[in-house]
Design a protein around this motif. Structure first.
Motif, short mmCIF file in Angstrom:
data_model
loop_
_atom_site.label_atom_id
_atom_site.label_comp_id
_atom_site.label_asym_id
_atom_site.label_seq_id
_atom_site.Cartn_x
_atom_site.Cartn_y
_atom_site.Cartn_z
N VAL A 207 -11.96 -13.80 -18.22
CA VAL A 207 -12.84 -12.97 -17.38
C VAL A 207 -12.01 -12.09 -16.46
N GLY A 208 -10.96 -12.65 -15.87
CA GLY A 208 -10.10 -11.85 -14.99
C GLY A 208 -9.43 -10.71 -15.73
N LEU A 209 -8.90 -10.98 -16.90
CA LEU A 209 -8.27 -9.91 -17.69
C LEU A 209 -9.29 -8.86 -18.11
N ARG A 210 -10.49 -9.30 -18.46
CA ARG A 210 -11.54 -8.35 -18.84
C ARG A 210 -11.87 -7.42 -17.69
N ASP A 211 -11.99 -8.00 -16.46
CA ASP A 211 -12.32 -7.19 -15.29
C ASP A 211 -11.19 -6.22 -14.95
N ILE A 212 -9.96 -6.62 -15.16
CA ILE A 212 -8.83 -5.72 -14.90
C ILE A 212 -8.89 -4.52 -15.84
N VAL A 213 -9.18 -4.77 -17.10
CA VAL A 213 -9.28 -3.69 -18.07
C VAL A 213 -10.49 -2.80 -17.79
N ALA A 214 -11.61 -3.43 -17.41
CA ALA A 214 -12.84 -2.67 -17.20
C ALA A 214 -12.78 -1.81 -15.95
N THR A 215 -12.17 -2.32 -14.87
CA THR A 215 -12.15 -1.58 -13.60
C THR A 215 -10.90 -0.74 -13.42
N GLY A 216 -9.85 -1.06 -14.17
CA GLY A 216 -8.60 -0.34 -13.98
C GLY A 216 -7.88 -0.71 -12.70
N ALA A 217 -8.30 -1.80 -12.06
CA ALA A 217 -7.68 -2.27 -10.81
C ALA A 217 -7.10 -3.66 -11.04
N LEU A 218 -6.19 -4.05 -10.16
CA LEU A 218 -5.52 -5.33 -10.30
C LEU A 218 -6.11 -6.43 -9.43
N PRO B 137 0.82 -1.23 0.00
CA PRO B 137 0.00 0.00 0.00
C PRO B 137 0.85 1.27 0.00
N GLY B 138 2.00 1.24 0.68
CA GLY B 138 2.86 2.42 0.70
C GLY B 138 3.45 2.71 -0.67
N ILE B 139 3.86 1.67 -1.39
CA ILE B 139 4.41 1.86 -2.73
C ILE B 139 3.32 2.37 -3.68
N VAL B 140 2.11 1.81 -3.56
CA VAL B 140 1.01 2.24 -4.43
C VAL B 140 0.64 3.69 -4.15
N ALA B 141 0.62 4.07 -2.87
CA ALA B 141 0.26 5.46 -2.53
C ALA B 141 1.28 6.45 -3.06
N ALA B 142 2.51 6.01 -3.19
CA ALA B 142 3.56 6.91 -3.67
C ALA B 142 3.53 7.12 -5.18
N VAL B 143 2.96 6.15 -5.91
CA VAL B 143 3.00 6.24 -7.37
C VAL B 143 1.62 6.33 -8.01
N SER B 144 0.56 6.11 -7.23
CA SER B 144 -0.78 6.13 -7.82
C SER B 144 -1.69 7.04 -7.02
N PRO B 145 -2.56 7.79 -7.69
CA PRO B 145 -3.45 8.71 -6.96
C PRO B 145 -4.55 7.99 -6.20
N GLY B 146 -4.83 6.75 -6.53
CA GLY B 146 -5.89 6.00 -5.87
C GLY B 146 -5.54 4.54 -5.72
N PRO B 147 -6.30 3.80 -4.93
CA PRO B 147 -6.03 2.38 -4.74
C PRO B 147 -6.29 1.59 -6.03
N ILE B 148 -5.43 0.62 -6.29
CA ILE B 148 -5.59 -0.22 -7.50
C ILE B 148 -5.70 -1.70 -7.15
N GLY B 149 -5.75 -2.00 -5.84
CA GLY B 149 -5.92 -3.38 -5.44
C GLY B 149 -4.71 -4.26 -5.68
N LEU B 150 -3.51 -3.65 -5.62
CA LEU B 150 -2.30 -4.42 -5.90
C LEU B 150 -2.00 -5.43 -4.81
N LYS B 151 -2.18 -5.04 -3.53
CA LYS B 151 -1.84 -5.95 -2.44
C LYS B 151 -2.71 -7.21 -2.46
N PRO B 152 -4.06 -7.10 -2.48
CA PRO B 152 -4.85 -8.34 -2.53
C PRO B 152 -4.56 -9.17 -3.78
N ALA B 153 -4.24 -8.49 -4.88
CA ALA B 153 -3.93 -9.23 -6.10
C ALA B 153 -2.66 -10.05 -5.92
N LEU B 154 -1.62 -9.44 -5.34
CA LEU B 154 -0.37 -10.16 -5.14
C LEU B 154 -0.52 -11.26 -4.10
#
Length: 243
Positions: A186-197, A103-120
């Motif tokens: 379906v997973g790739l489609r949702d990533i593109v549609a929501t802009g989150a990981l 979350p700290g890395i995402v906050a430093a480079v992204s203006p909003g949450p992208i769901g990187l931690k739960p994805a990883l």
């Protein structure tokens, strides 16, 4: 090779070739059935999407070449074990040891949450567990004889008659392949549609199912064949009692 060895080899080759001549054809057999050992006359049709489409305009073949999920070959599983443990370790590390790192890395480079931690966390756990479930463990009389193995399937050729016994296996194989592909898409489609990981966990489920596909098919076939044998044994016992 000596002259005597060469002569023996030629005689042996001619002898086996005589046995592999097709009954209703003067041509030699292209292959031997992996189950019954009978010669397969003509080219064997490849049971895959490309092979099936190619057979529409060409010779469909007299035997069947297919990916046999139940035919086991074993190789060293140390690499697979290391990969699976590493993925599980990363998941635990990000969840409990350094929960604020991602979350700290995402906050430093992204203006909003992208769901990187739960994805990883979830994706590495899914793929790691799936990889570890494919391992086999070979013991021995001594602890030094312990081996980690990974099961590898093979492409086999069967005659038409023996191939009929593989229908359940093929249905399960292509069904699981289709489900895995759908999950990834379906997973790739949702990533593109929501802009989150976060939906990448759905992709990981599809990849994990692909990793476990052959083992699931082999287990299902083993259960079905075991149930059939037990039913036949029970029926024979009941018949013997009645007699």
């Amino acid at each position: 090779m000596s002259g005597d060895d060469s002569a023996i080899n030629e005689v042996t080759t001619e002898t086996f070739r005589d046995y592999l001549v097709c009954y209703r054809d003067t041509d030699e057999a292209e292959a031997v059935c992996g189950d019954c050992g009978r010669p397969v006359c003509g080219p064997a049709m490849d049971i895959s999407l490309g092979g099936v489409l190619g057979s529409i305009t060409g010779d469909p073949g007299h035997g069947r070449r297919f990916h046999d999920s139940t035919f086991s070959q074993y190789a060293s599983g140390l690499g697979r074990a290391a990969l699976g443990l590493a993925l599980v370790f990363v998941s635990i590390l990000l969840s409990y040891v350094f929960p604020g790192l991602v979350p700290g890395i995402v906050a430093a480079v992204s203006p909003g949450p992208i769901g990187l931690k739960p994805a990883l966390v979830q994706s590495t756990a899914i793929l790691g567990v799936a990889s570890l479930l494919t391992l086999r463990y070979q013991g021995g009389e001594h602890s030094t004889n312990f081996r980690i193995r990974v099961r590898k399937t093979a492409t086999r050729v069967l005659c038409d008659e023996c191939f009929e016994n593989t229908m359940v296996q093929l249905v399960l194989f292509y069904f699981l392949t289709a489900v895995a592909a759908v999950l990834v898409i379906v997973g790739l489609r949702d990533i593109v549609a929501t802009g989150a990981l976060k939906p990448f966990r759905i992709v990981a489920l599809g990849l994990g199912l692909g990793i476990l596909r052959d083992d699931i098919v082999a287990l299902a076939v083993w259960i079905l064949e075991g149930g059939t044998e037990q039913s036949a044994t029970a029926a024979g016992a009941e018949a013997a009692v009645e007699d």
